[in-house]
Design a protein around this motif. Structure first.
Motif, PDB file in Angstrom:
ATOM      1  N   ILE A  99       0.966  -1.149   0.024  1.00  0.00           N
ATOM      2  CA  ILE A  99      -0.046   0.094   0.140  1.00  0.00           C
ATOM      3  C   ILE A  99       0.904   1.248  -0.015  1.00  0.00           C
ATOM      4  O   ILE A  99       1.938   1.366   0.792  1.00  0.00           O
ATOM      5  CB  ILE A  99      -0.787   0.088   1.111  1.00  0.00           C
ATOM      6  CG1 ILE A  99      -1.970  -1.049   1.098  1.00  0.00           C
ATOM      7  CG2 ILE A  99      -1.576   1.371   1.391  1.00  0.00           C
ATOM      8  CD1 ILE A  99      -2.761  -1.385   2.399  1.00  0.00           C
ATOM      9  N   HIS A 100       0.399   2.090  -0.974  1.00  0.00           N
ATOM     10  CA  HIS A 100       1.175   3.552  -1.083  1.00  0.00           C
ATOM     11  C   HIS A 100       0.212   4.543  -1.167  1.00  0.00           C
ATOM     12  O   HIS A 100      -0.453   4.338  -1.865  1.00  0.00           O
ATOM     13  CB  HIS A 100       2.039   3.548  -2.019  1.00  0.00           C
ATOM     14  CG  HIS A 100       3.030   4.948  -2.181  1.00  0.00           C
ATOM     15  ND1 HIS A 100       4.374   4.893  -1.598  1.00  0.00           N
ATOM     16  CD2 HIS A 100       2.755   6.033  -2.519  1.00  0.00           C
ATOM     17  CE1 HIS A 100       4.912   5.890  -1.772  1.00  0.00           C
ATOM     18  NE2 HIS A 100       4.052   6.745  -2.319  1.00  0.00           N
ATOM     19  N   TRP A 101       0.213   5.598  -0.032  1.00  0.00           N
ATOM     20  CA  TRP A 101      -0.627   6.695  -0.126  1.00  0.00           C
ATOM     21  C   TRP A 101      -0.003   7.832  -0.823  1.00  0.00           C
ATOM     22  O   TRP A 101       0.979   8.141  -0.600  1.00  0.00           O
ATOM     23  CB  TRP A 101      -1.066   6.931   1.095  1.00  0.00           C
ATOM     24  CG  TRP A 101      -2.230   6.171   1.796  1.00  0.00           C
ATOM     25  CD1 TRP A 101      -2.053   4.972   2.701  1.00  0.00           C
ATOM     26  CD2 TRP A 101      -3.514   5.957   1.592  1.00  0.00           C
ATOM     27  NE1 TRP A 101      -3.104   4.378   2.913  1.00  0.00           N
ATOM     28  CE2 TRP A 101      -4.151   4.869   2.250  1.00  0.00           C
ATOM     29  CE3 TRP A 101      -4.216   6.616   0.777  1.00  0.00           C
ATOM     30  CZ2 TRP A 101      -5.284   4.605   2.236  1.00  0.00           C
ATOM     31  CZ3 TRP A 101      -5.585   6.624   0.564  1.00  0.00           C
ATOM     32  CH2 TRP A 101      -6.335   5.365   1.197  1.00  0.00           C
ATOM     33  N   PHE A 102      -0.650   8.412  -1.663  1.00  0.00           N
ATOM     34  CA  PHE A 102      -0.338   9.695  -2.149  1.00  0.00           C
ATOM     35  C   PHE A 102      -1.302  11.025  -1.545  1.00  0.00           C
ATOM     36  O   PHE A 102      -2.400  10.826  -2.004  1.00  0.00           O
ATOM     37  CB  PHE A 102      -0.386   9.928  -3.739  1.00  0.00           C
ATOM     38  CG  PHE A 102       0.597   8.908  -4.357  1.00  0.00           C
ATOM     39  CD1 PHE A 102       1.614   9.427  -4.921  1.00  0.00           C
ATOM     40  CD2 PHE A 102      -0.068   7.358  -4.405  1.00  0.00           C
ATOM     41  CE1 PHE A 102       2.617   8.371  -5.281  1.00  0.00           C
ATOM     42  CE2 PHE A 102       1.038   6.720  -5.130  1.00  0.00           C
ATOM     43  CZ  PHE A 102       2.286   7.075  -5.613  1.00  0.00           C
ATOM     44  N   GLU A 103      -0.668  11.711  -0.814  1.00  0.00           N
ATOM     45  CA  GLU A 103      -1.322  12.837  -0.474  1.00  0.00           C
ATOM     46  C   GLU A 103      -1.840  14.057  -1.085  1.00  0.00           C
ATOM     47  O   GLU A 103      -0.939  14.283  -2.035  1.00  0.00           O
ATOM     48  CB  GLU A 103      -0.833  13.336   1.091  1.00  0.00           C
ATOM     49  CG  GLU A 103      -0.663  12.440   2.168  1.00  0.00           C
ATOM     50  CD  GLU A 103      -0.230  12.994   3.403  1.00  0.00           C
ATOM     51  OE1 GLU A 103       0.278  14.150   3.325  1.00  0.00           O
ATOM     52  OE2 GLU A 103      -0.221  12.297   4.315  1.00  0.00           O
ATOM     53  N   GLY A 104      -3.095  14.414  -1.256  1.00  0.00           N
ATOM     54  CA  GLY A 104      -3.484  15.385  -2.219  1.00  0.00           C
ATOM     55  C   GLY A 104      -3.798  16.399  -1.578  1.00  0.00           C
ATOM     56  O   GLY A 104      -4.839  16.433  -0.517  1.00  0.00           O
ATOM     57  N   GLU A 105      -3.706  17.761  -1.950  1.00  0.00           N
ATOM     58  CA  GLU A 105      -4.546  18.858  -1.455  1.00  0.00           C
ATOM     59  C   GLU A 105      -5.838  19.015  -1.763  1.00  0.00           C
ATOM     60  O   GLU A 105      -6.082  18.759  -3.242  1.00  0.00           O
ATOM     61  CB  GLU A 105      -3.628  20.260  -1.762  1.00  0.00           C
ATOM     62  CG  GLU A 105      -4.349  21.626  -1.246  1.00  0.00           C
ATOM     63  CD  GLU A 105      -3.539  22.904  -1.715  1.00  0.00           C
ATOM     64  OE1 GLU A 105      -3.873  23.860  -1.606  1.00  0.00           O
ATOM     65  OE2 GLU A 105      -2.710  22.627  -2.370  1.00  0.00           O
ATOM     66  N   LYS A 106      -7.008  19.438  -1.178  1.00  0.00           N
ATOM     67  CA  LYS A 106      -8.341  19.405  -1.499  1.00  0.00           C
ATOM     68  C   LYS A 106      -8.414  20.942  -1.980  1.00  0.00           C
ATOM     69  O   LYS A 106      -8.684  22.012  -1.180  1.00  0.00           O
ATOM     70  CB  LYS A 106      -9.415  19.171  -0.300  1.00  0.00           C
ATOM     71  CG  LYS A 106     -10.722  18.903  -0.984  1.00  0.00           C
ATOM     72  CD  LYS A 106     -11.096  17.686  -1.103  1.00  0.00           C
ATOM     73  CE  LYS A 106     -12.532  17.065  -1.411  1.00  0.00           C
ATOM     74  NZ  LYS A 106     -12.713  15.728  -1.790  1.00  0.00           N
ATOM     75  N   ILE A 107      -8.671  21.175  -3.409  1.00  0.00           N
ATOM     76  CA  ILE A 107      -8.674  22.378  -3.782  1.00  0.00           C
ATOM     77  C   ILE A 107     -10.097  22.804  -3.955  1.00  0.00           C
ATOM     78  O   ILE A 107     -11.048  21.846  -4.558  1.00  0.00           O
ATOM     79  CB  ILE A 107      -7.972  22.577  -5.327  1.00  0.00           C
ATOM     80  CG1 ILE A 107      -6.690  22.070  -5.152  1.00  0.00           C
ATOM     81  CG2 ILE A 107      -8.291  24.017  -5.924  1.00  0.00           C
ATOM     82  CD1 ILE A 107      -5.660  23.028  -4.601  1.00  0.00           C
ATOM     83  N   LYS A 108     -10.479  23.940  -3.311  1.00  0.00           N
ATOM     84  CA  LYS A 108     -12.038  24.500  -3.313  1.00  0.00           C
ATOM     85  C   LYS A 108     -12.318  25.088  -4.754  1.00  0.00           C
ATOM     86  O   LYS A 108     -11.856  26.319  -5.156  1.00  0.00           O
ATOM     87  CB  LYS A 108     -12.111  25.355  -2.439  1.00  0.00           C
ATOM     88  CG  LYS A 108     -12.226  24.902  -1.354  1.00  0.00           C
ATOM     89  CD  LYS A 108     -12.570  25.926   0.050  1.00  0.00           C
ATOM     90  CE  LYS A 108     -12.520  25.340   1.554  1.00  0.00           C
ATOM     91  NZ  LYS A 108     -12.698  26.277   2.635  1.00  0.00           N
TER      92      LYS A 108
END
Length: 260
Positions: free
Chosen positions: A191-200
């Motif tokens: 398992i590898h997570w890619f964090e992402g910014e939640k853009i409004k």
């Protein structure tokens, strides 16, 4: 110059499908080619008509591309029937295509299914089996795994279930979850997570097409799967952050924000 082929439907309004793919490929300084599976009459407010290409014409397009300018990567999006799925799979095997990214477009933004159960079965058991990586969103992953996904724990369970029938990389996109835009890559139990910014930004038309074609472009450029996904998430975050505002509904991204 690296070459990338997109096999998908056309979006006359330019925000998704073939048009979004080609813009994304160009933004990655690759040479873009296309095989059109269907014509759609759509814009930012919805889809108002679909005209599928014939199976023979899809095959003809693929032969023309592969026998002349062989692609370094292939992105596959909208496939509208069992027959077209079979044709694409046949030609990919015949021409020994490489770096195949399958975006399993099965659910419309409204939540309605775009493929019937027989076509989904064919997609899973023929076309997806040829993929280097598949990029389902939450709704598509729910169809592939057979249960609802409400959390990151559910995403992991879904990836494990999908992996029972597919040996390649599975990227489940978490953008439809409320808290974040983190994506899960599952490969051979790892398992590898890619964090992402939640853009409004309410203008998100074509985000799935854009991410998958960005991944294909990065694979063509020689990056490994993790680097390709990381680069692609950064690209799509920038395209969303540019906040292009066109149309009366959910508008397109600014695919060429990084070329200014």
């Amino acid at each position: 110059m690296k070459k990338v082929l997109t096999i998908a439907g056309s979006d006359c309004s330019g925000g998704a499908g073939i048009q979004a793919d080609l813009k994304t490929i160009i933004a990655h300084k690759c040479y873009g080619m296309s095989v059109i599976t269907a014509l759609t009459a759509q814009n930012t407010t919805g889809v108002y008509g679909i005209e599928a290409c014939s199976v023979d014409f899809v095959k003809n397009q693929m032969d023309c591309v592969f026998t002349d300018i062989f692609p370094d990567a292939v992105k596959i999006g909208m496939v509208s029937s069992i027959e077209i799925i079979e044709a694409i799979a046949q030609k990919l095997k015949e021409h020994k295509a490489q770096n195949i990214v399958v975006d399993p477009v099965m659910v419309a933004t409204s939540g309605s299914r775009l493929l019937n159960d027989d076509a989904i079965h064919k997609l899973l058991n023929e076309l997806i089996q040829l993929a280097t990586v598949i990029t389902p969103n939450i709704f598509e992953a729910e169809i592939l795994c057979g249960f609802e996904i409400k959390s990151t724990e559910d995403m992991i369970k879904a990836a494990r279930k999908i992996a029972e029938n597919y040996d390649g990389h599975i990227l489940i996109k978490g953008g439809h979850l409320e808290d974040d835009a983190n994506d899960l890559l599952f490969t051979n139990g790892v398992i590898h997570w890619f964090e992402g910014e939640k853009i409004k930004n309410s203008n998100t038309h074509g985000t799935g097409c854009t991410l998958s074609s960005a991944i294909a472009s990065n694979l063509a450029l020689g990056y490994d799967i993790e680097e390709s996904i990381r680069n692609s998430k950064e690209y799509i975050t920038g395209a969303l952050r540019a906040k292009l505002d066109l149309g009366k509904g959910s508008g397109p991204l600014n695919h060429c924000y990084n070329m200014v």
